[in-house]
Scaffold this motif. Sequence first.
Motif, PDB file in Angstrom:
ATOM      1  N   ASN A 169      -9.501   9.745  -6.469  1.00  0.00           N
ATOM      2  CA  ASN A 169      -9.071   8.441  -6.969  1.00  0.00           C
ATOM      3  C   ASN A 169      -7.567   8.420  -7.209  1.00  0.00           C
ATOM      4  O   ASN A 169      -6.876   7.474  -6.810  1.00  0.00           O
ATOM      5  N   GLU A 171      -7.756  -5.808  -4.756  1.00  0.00           N
ATOM      6  CA  GLU A 171      -8.132  -5.948  -3.358  1.00  0.00           C
ATOM      7  C   GLU A 171      -8.250  -4.569  -2.727  1.00  0.00           C
ATOM      8  O   GLU A 171      -7.254  -3.958  -2.358  1.00  0.00           O
ATOM      9  N   LEU A 172      -9.461  -4.109  -2.634  1.00  0.00           N
ATOM     10  CA  LEU A 172      -9.668  -2.821  -2.004  1.00  0.00           C
ATOM     11  C   LEU A 172     -10.165  -3.031  -0.591  1.00  0.00           C
ATOM     12  O   LEU A 172     -11.036  -3.866  -0.347  1.00  0.00           O
ATOM     13  N   ARG A 173      -9.622  -2.253   0.316  1.00  0.00           N
ATOM     14  CA  ARG A 173     -10.033  -2.378   1.707  1.00  0.00           C
ATOM     15  C   ARG A 173     -11.367  -1.664   1.919  1.00  0.00           C
ATOM     16  O   ARG A 173     -11.652  -0.647   1.308  1.00  0.00           O
ATOM     17  N   ARG A 174     -12.140  -2.219   2.813  1.00  0.00           N
ATOM     18  CA  ARG A 174     -13.386  -1.579   3.216  1.00  0.00           C
ATOM     19  C   ARG A 174     -13.452  -1.597   4.730  1.00  0.00           C
ATOM     20  O   ARG A 174     -12.612  -2.163   5.387  1.00  0.00           O
ATOM     21  N   GLY A 192      -8.711   1.611 -11.047  1.00  0.00           N
ATOM     22  CA  GLY A 192      -7.562   1.376 -10.194  1.00  0.00           C
ATOM     23  C   GLY A 192      -6.543   0.438 -10.805  1.00  0.00           C
ATOM     24  O   GLY A 192      -5.486   0.229 -10.250  1.00  0.00           O
ATOM     25  N   LYS A 215      -5.142   1.328  -0.232  1.00  0.00           N
ATOM     26  CA  LYS A 215      -5.996   0.355  -0.944  1.00  0.00           C
ATOM     27  C   LYS A 215      -7.459   0.681  -0.647  1.00  0.00           C
ATOM     28  O   LYS A 215      -8.213  -0.142  -0.134  1.00  0.00           O
ATOM     29  N   ARG A 216      -7.792   1.892  -0.944  1.00  0.00           N
ATOM     30  CA  ARG A 216      -9.155   2.386  -0.720  1.00  0.00           C
ATOM     31  C   ARG A 216      -9.636   3.066  -1.982  1.00  0.00           C
ATOM     32  O   ARG A 216      -8.835   3.557  -2.780  1.00  0.00           O
ATOM     33  N   THR A 217     -10.939   3.143  -2.103  1.00  0.00           N
ATOM     34  CA  THR A 217     -11.475   3.920  -3.216  1.00  0.00           C
ATOM     35  C   THR A 217     -11.284   5.401  -2.919  1.00  0.00           C
ATOM     36  O   THR A 217     -11.160   5.813  -1.759  1.00  0.00           O
ATOM     37  N   ARG A 247      -4.600   6.262  -5.073  1.00  0.00           N
ATOM     38  CA  ARG A 247      -3.581   5.420  -5.710  1.00  0.00           C
ATOM     39  C   ARG A 247      -2.180   5.931  -5.382  1.00  0.00           C
ATOM     40  O   ARG A 247      -1.296   5.169  -4.990  1.00  0.00           O
ATOM     41  N   GLN A 267     -12.943   1.348  -8.916  1.00  0.00           N
ATOM     42  CA  GLN A 267     -12.129   0.157  -8.845  1.00  0.00           C
ATOM     43  C   GLN A 267     -11.601  -0.194 -10.225  1.00  0.00           C
ATOM     44  O   GLN A 267     -10.455  -0.581 -10.397  1.00  0.00           O
ATOM     45  N   GLU A 326      -5.074  -2.978  -8.798  1.00  0.00           N
ATOM     46  CA  GLU A 326      -5.587  -3.205  -7.458  1.00  0.00           C
ATOM     47  C   GLU A 326      -6.908  -3.954  -7.502  1.00  0.00           C
ATOM     48  O   GLU A 326      -7.955  -3.392  -7.815  1.00  0.00           O
TER      49      GLU A 326
END
Length: 342
Positions: A78, A51-54, A46, A87-89, A82, A43, A49
Motif C-alpha cells: 500500500n 480515483e483508483l484505477r482498475r 489512501g 493510482k492502484r491498490t 502511494r 482505499q 486518492e
Amino acid sequence: MEMVLQQRAAVIGGGNAGAGCRPGHMTAPVVAAAAKQEPTEEQAGGGAETELRRGPWTVDEDLTLINYIAEHGEGRWNALARAAGLKRTGKSCRLRWLNYLRPDVKRGDFTADEQLLILDLHSRWGNRWSKIAAQLPGRTDNEIKNYWRTRVQKHAKQLNCDVNSKRFKDAMRFLWMPRLAERAAAQHNHSSAAISGDDHLFSSAAATALTVPEMMMTMVNDSSSDDRSPCSVVTTTSSSSSHTSSESTAAAAAAPVTDWDEMQGGADHEYWSTASALQQLTAGDHHHGNQQLFQFQEVEDMPMLQDLSGWVQGFSEAAGVSMPDQTQQQQLWSLDDIWRMQ
DNA sequence: AATGGTGTCAACCGCGACCTG
DNA sequence: TCAGGTCGCGGTTGACACCAT
C-alpha cells in the motif's frame, strides 16, 4: 536483479509506447468507477486518492512499478503504491508484480514435468495453489490455478464426473500421469536439440518456458514484431505454439503436450502398452514396469521420474485410493471409456 | 464475412491470518 | 489484549482470441 529490472523497463518504454496489453485490452484503461466500488481498507488508507484505477495495467504503470521496485524493493504494497504514484491498490500492485512483472516468472505452456508435478501435488494438497506453486520455480499460483480449472476440470466435466471422484482420480493415476511421464521423458531427450537449434522464438519458448525478461530481450531483437508489450509477447507466445509449422522434428517432439487430448488421440496400442507397464508396477514388478515405461529414455537424467512406481504409489496413497489388482485394473477403463473421453 | 460458442488468462474480490502499535 | 492495518490465498469474473458453422 536491479539491472534486470532496469533492462526490462528500457524494453517496455522503448518498444511499446501506448500499445495495449492484449489488442484492445489496454487501449481504454478502466478507471475505477469510485461510486460503484465500496472503499476497501486500502482505499480508505489512501487518503486523498478517491480515483483508483482498475483493470488491465498500462505500460506506463508497469514501468513505474518496475522502476520503483528496482530502486526500493518490494513489500509494503500500500505504501509502495502511494509512494510510486500509482493510482492502484497495494493489492493490485502486488498481484501485478508477483504474477507478471517479477523477473523470474516463467511464461509459456507447462512442460510435462510440470504438469505431472501439479497433478501429484494437487492430489496431496488439494487447492493449495500457492503451496503447489512454490514447488514449481517461476510459476505462479494464478497460473497453476488457471491450468487446473481450464484443463483438468474440463476433462472431469467431459467424463461427467467430479474432479475429486475416484473415477477421475483413477483416470489420472493410470492413464494421464503415466502418459505425461512418457512425454516428460521424451521432452528431456529432445529438448536440448530444440533449445540449441535456430528455431524461432515461439518454438523454443514452447519447448522451454521463458521468463518474461528472456522473451522481451528476444522480442526486442525480432524486427518482425510490431507489438512488443510484455503482455503481447506472452499472449503471442502461448497462442502461437500450436501454430508453428516449420519446427524441426525434435522441436515438435518436445512441443508442449496437450496432455489428455493428445493422449486420447494416440493409437490404442499406446494405451495398452502403458497399461501393461502399469500392471507390472502395481503387481510389484517395478523394475520391468519402469523399464517398459522408459525403455527409450535416459531416466537417470530425471530424478523425479527415476522411480515412477513409488511415485504412483505415493500418489495413490495420498489420494486415499487403494491400488487395484490386475483384474480390477483391466476392468477399470475399457477402450470404450477411453474413446468416450474424446 | 459474420456470428456464436468456447478456451484462456489477467485481474479483481472477499475473507481469514498475520502484524503492529 | 485488542483493534486497525496489511498481506496472501483461493474463488470468480470479464475481455479477448480462436475456432466452428
